[in-house]
Design an enzyme around this catalytic site. Structure first.
Site, PDB file in Angstrom:
ATOM      1  N   HIS A  32      -8.245   4.817  15.125  1.00 28.37           N
ATOM      2  CA  HIS A  32      -6.616   4.387  15.757  1.00 28.37           C
ATOM      3  C   HIS A  32      -6.514   4.838  16.803  1.00 28.37           C
ATOM      4  O   HIS A  32      -7.436   5.959  17.020  1.00 28.37           O
ATOM      5  CB  HIS A  32      -5.561   4.996  15.400  1.00 28.37           C
TER       6      HIS A  32
ATOM      7  N   ASP B 186      -5.181   8.403  17.233  1.00 27.06           N
ATOM      8  CA  ASP B 186      -6.544   8.932  17.322  1.00 27.06           C
ATOM      9  C   ASP B 186      -7.737   9.580  17.945  1.00 27.06           C
ATOM     10  O   ASP B 186      -7.569  11.060  18.420  1.00 27.06           O
ATOM     11  CB  ASP B 186      -7.128   8.887  15.679  1.00 27.06           C
TER      12      ASP B 186
ATOM     13  N   GLU C 209      -5.630  -5.092   6.056  1.00 24.66           N
ATOM     14  CA  GLU C 209      -5.693  -3.891   4.475  1.00 24.66           C
ATOM     15  C   GLU C 209      -4.079  -4.432   3.826  1.00 24.66           C
ATOM     16  O   GLU C 209      -2.981  -3.330   4.080  1.00 24.66           O
ATOM     17  CB  GLU C 209      -6.041  -2.871   5.731  1.00 24.66           C
TER      18      GLU C 209
ATOM     19  N   GLU D 298      -8.778  -1.194  -0.141  1.00 28.23           N
ATOM     20  CA  GLU D 298      -8.821   0.435   0.031  1.00 28.23           C
ATOM     21  C   GLU D 298      -8.560   0.663  -1.370  1.00 28.23           C
ATOM     22  O   GLU D 298      -7.104   0.078  -2.166  1.00 28.23           O
ATOM     23  CB  GLU D 298      -7.633   1.092   0.571  1.00 28.23           C
TER      24      GLU D 298
ATOM     25  N   ASP E 239     -12.673   0.396   2.478  1.00 29.28           N
ATOM     26  CA  ASP E 239     -11.995   2.189   2.456  1.00 29.28           C
ATOM     27  C   ASP E 239     -11.364   2.703   1.104  1.00 29.28           C
ATOM     28  O   ASP E 239     -10.852   2.529   0.594  1.00 29.28           O
ATOM     29  CB  ASP E 239     -10.386   2.413   3.097  1.00 29.28           C
TER      30      ASP E 239
ATOM     31  N   ASP F  56       0.066   7.183  -3.102  1.00 29.40           N
ATOM     32  CA  ASP F  56      -1.056   7.775  -2.330  1.00 29.40           C
ATOM     33  C   ASP F  56      -1.838   8.281  -1.808  1.00 29.40           C
ATOM     34  O   ASP F  56      -1.299   8.860  -0.826  1.00 29.40           O
ATOM     35  CB  ASP F  56      -1.158   6.412  -0.970  1.00 29.40           C
TER      36      ASP F  56
ATOM     37  N   ASP G 199      -4.632   9.352  -1.191  1.00 30.06           N
ATOM     38  CA  ASP G 199      -6.108   9.353  -0.563  1.00 30.06           C
ATOM     39  C   ASP G 199      -7.334  10.396  -0.729  1.00 30.06           C
ATOM     40  O   ASP G 199      -6.973  11.720   0.259  1.00 30.06           O
ATOM     41  CB  ASP G 199      -5.952   9.756   1.464  1.00 30.06           C
TER      42      ASP G 199
ATOM     43  N   ASP H  16     -11.540   6.913   3.776  1.00 32.30           N
ATOM     44  CA  ASP H  16     -10.462   7.062   4.388  1.00 32.30           C
ATOM     45  C   ASP H  16      -9.933   8.148   3.078  1.00 32.30           C
ATOM     46  O   ASP H  16      -8.112   7.519   2.389  1.00 32.30           O
ATOM     47  CB  ASP H  16      -8.911   5.781   4.223  1.00 32.30           C
TER      48      ASP H  16
HETATM   49  C1  XLS Z   1      -1.887   3.989   5.124  1.00 29.60           C
HETATM   50  C2  XLS Z   1      -3.852   3.000   5.353  1.00 29.60           C
HETATM   51  C3  XLS Z   1      -4.024   3.241   6.811  1.00 29.60           C
HETATM   52  C4  XLS Z   1      -5.130   1.882   7.284  1.00 29.60           C
HETATM   53  C5  XLS Z   1      -5.397   2.210   8.860  1.00 29.60           C
HETATM   54  O1  XLS Z   1      -2.350   3.571   4.049  1.00 29.60           O
HETATM   55  O2  XLS Z   1      -4.922   3.423   4.900  1.00 29.60           O
HETATM   56  O3  XLS Z   1      -5.008   4.917   7.341  1.00 29.60           O
HETATM   57  O4  XLS Z   1      -6.297   2.305   7.025  1.00 29.60           O
HETATM   58  O5  XLS Z   1      -4.481   1.422   9.686  1.00 29.60           O
HETATM   59 CA    CA Z   2      -6.971   2.759   4.318  1.00 27.31          CA
HETATM   60 CA    CA Z   3      -4.138   4.863   1.613  1.00 28.32          CA
END
Ligand code: XLS
Ligand code: CA
Ligand code: CA
Length: 435
Positions: free
Chosen positions: A99, A102, A230, A266, A294, A305, A307, A337
């Site tokens: 991003h 980032d 996304e 994702e 992702d 979520d 991750d 991700d």
């Molecule tokens: C959040 C998203 C984010 C996107 C990018 O849940 O996964 O990280 O991948 O902005």
């Molecule tokens: Ca993501």
């Molecule tokens: Ca996520």
């Protein structure tokens, strides 16, 4: 520098029997799978935000880790960029994603933000030229700052729309400058909390125009990569407009963007939407909008979520089967991700997370490739639909036969359809062969 991640030797493939936790057991980048090197088939990427930004914060407590590059100065962000290149070297992964926030300090004004992002893009460009590492995709963070609490594109305040548009313009321009293969839009705050304060139709139109502006700008600057939306159904917003792949496709068609934009799917978001990950990939393939992935997983019980790293090949075989059956990646790739857990405070933990994730995906991709090469599943499906191969059957779908004509057919030649078993148990047992 190497001490940053607790070791200096790159991770290499050592084979399934290896007991070295810092070796790949299944991910051999040079192994040929479906006619491609595994690295080119998977196109793995490390994400900037989780891997170099997560410091253990959760809703109940503060940092558990201290990142050596934490701090808000350009010098800190340079140290962070150096750490990214060092991490990619250790892992042997060619791609990264980011991003705008980032890679550079936000600054005290929009003008300062833009200067910082462009300066740091220059620094990243030098690192990429030195190391050969590449950008899979860039994006703009339009969800962290409080100015975006009611959305960016869908905000009731046009100044916030313009602010977000400026960030997106900067982010796609630096993604283009760095040779990025895709540009991602995730609308974490594009949705609403309550209809009591929301004009839903107006917000959808704002979002449609926002994406169209991005597409127009992509062409203006000559960016050849793919724009990806996304999907995610909720979190942080209660109702998000990009709920799932099918919803995004409907939105794209409504605003005439279906030939310009694809999806970044994702795994965790697919499950939050009440689907399986493979469903979302198959849906995107069927609709012609599959772009990128992702990769991660949720905790099976929590419903959040979370991750986590994807280390369970059994959960991944069907998604990889759908991905590879659909033709695999073109500009997209496999973006990790995923983040380490809050108690994982050893600097090597983030390395181990990626090793396991990449191994899990490699194992699943190899199994999925065997399923494709063997062809037994595809033969079953082809056979199941074989009735549609006849000219008479196809005529019903040609657009030339009316409902009356179809009904008259059965009148001429009485038919009683004979149901056949779907054989799900047989197929599930077949799947076990490859896992
Ligand atoms: C959040 C998203 C984010 C996107 C990018 O849940 O996964 O990280 O991948 O902005
Ligand atoms: Ca993501
Ligand atoms: Ca996520």
């Amino acid at each position: 520098m190497s001490a940053l991640f607790g070791r200096s030797e790159p991770v290499v493939f050592a084979g399934a029997e290896s007991r070295d936790p810092f070796a790949y057991r299944f991910y051999d980048p040079d192994r040929v799978v479906l006619g491609k090197r595994l690295e080119d088939l998977l196109r793995p990427a490390v994400c900037y935000w989780h891997s170099f930004g997560y410091d253990g914060l959760d809703p109940f407590g503060g940092r558990t880790m201290s990142l050596p590059w934490a701090g808000g100065t350009i010098a800190d962000f340079r140290r962070k960029a150096d750490a990214v290149f060092e991490f990619l070297r250790l892992l042997g992964v060619p791609w990264f994603t980011f991003h705008d926030r980032d890679i550079a300090p936000e600054g005290a004004s929009l003008a300062e933000y833009e200067r910082n992002v462009r300066e740091m893009a220059g620094y990243l460009g030098e690192g990429m030229a030195r190391t050969g590492k590449r950008v899979l995709w860039g994006t703009a963070n339009l969800f962290y700052d409080r100015r975006f609490m009611a959305g960016a594109a869908t905000n009731p305040d046009p100044d916030v729309f313009a602010y977000g548009a400026t960030q997106v313009k900067t982010a796609i321009e630096v993604t283009h400058q760095l040779g990025g293969e895709n540009y991602v839009v995730w609308g974490g705050r594009e949705g609403y909390e309550t209809l009591l304060n929301t004009d839903l139709g107006r917000e959808l139109d704002q979002l449609g125009r926002f994406i169209a502006l991005l597409v127009e700008h992509k062409h203006r600057i000559g960016f050849k990569g793919t724009i990806l939306i996304e999907p995610k159904p909720q979190e942080p917003t209660k109702h998000q407009y990009d709920f799932d792949v099918a919803t995004v496709y409907g939105f794209l068609c409504r605003y005439g963007l279906q030939d310009e934009v694809k999806v970044n799917i994702e795994a965790a978001h697919a499950v939050l939407a009440g689907h399986s990950f493979e469903h979302e990939i198959a849906m995107a393939t069927a609709l012609g909008v599959f772009g990128s992935i992702d990769i991660n997983r949720n905790d099976d019980q929590s419903g959040w979520d979370t991750d986590q790293f994807p280390t369970n090949p059994a959960q991944l075989v069907m998604p990889f089967y759908e991905l590879l059956r659909g033709g695999g990646f073109t500009t997209g790739g496999l973006n990790f991700d995923a983040r380490i857990r809050r108690q994982s405070i050893d600097p090597r933990d983030v390395l181990l997370g990626h090793i396991g994730g990449l191994d899990g995906c490699a194992k699943a991709a190899i199994a999925a490739a065997a399923m494709i090469e063997d062809g037994a599943l595809q033969r079953f499906v082809d056979e199941r639909y074989a009735g549609w191969d006849s000219a008479e059957a196809r005529a019903m779908l040609s657009g030339k036969e009316s409902l009356e004509a179809i009904a008259a057919r059965l009148g001429r030649k009485p038919v009683e359809p004979q149901p056949r078993s779907g054989q799900q148990e047989y197929l599930e047992n077949l799947l076990l062969r490859y896992q």
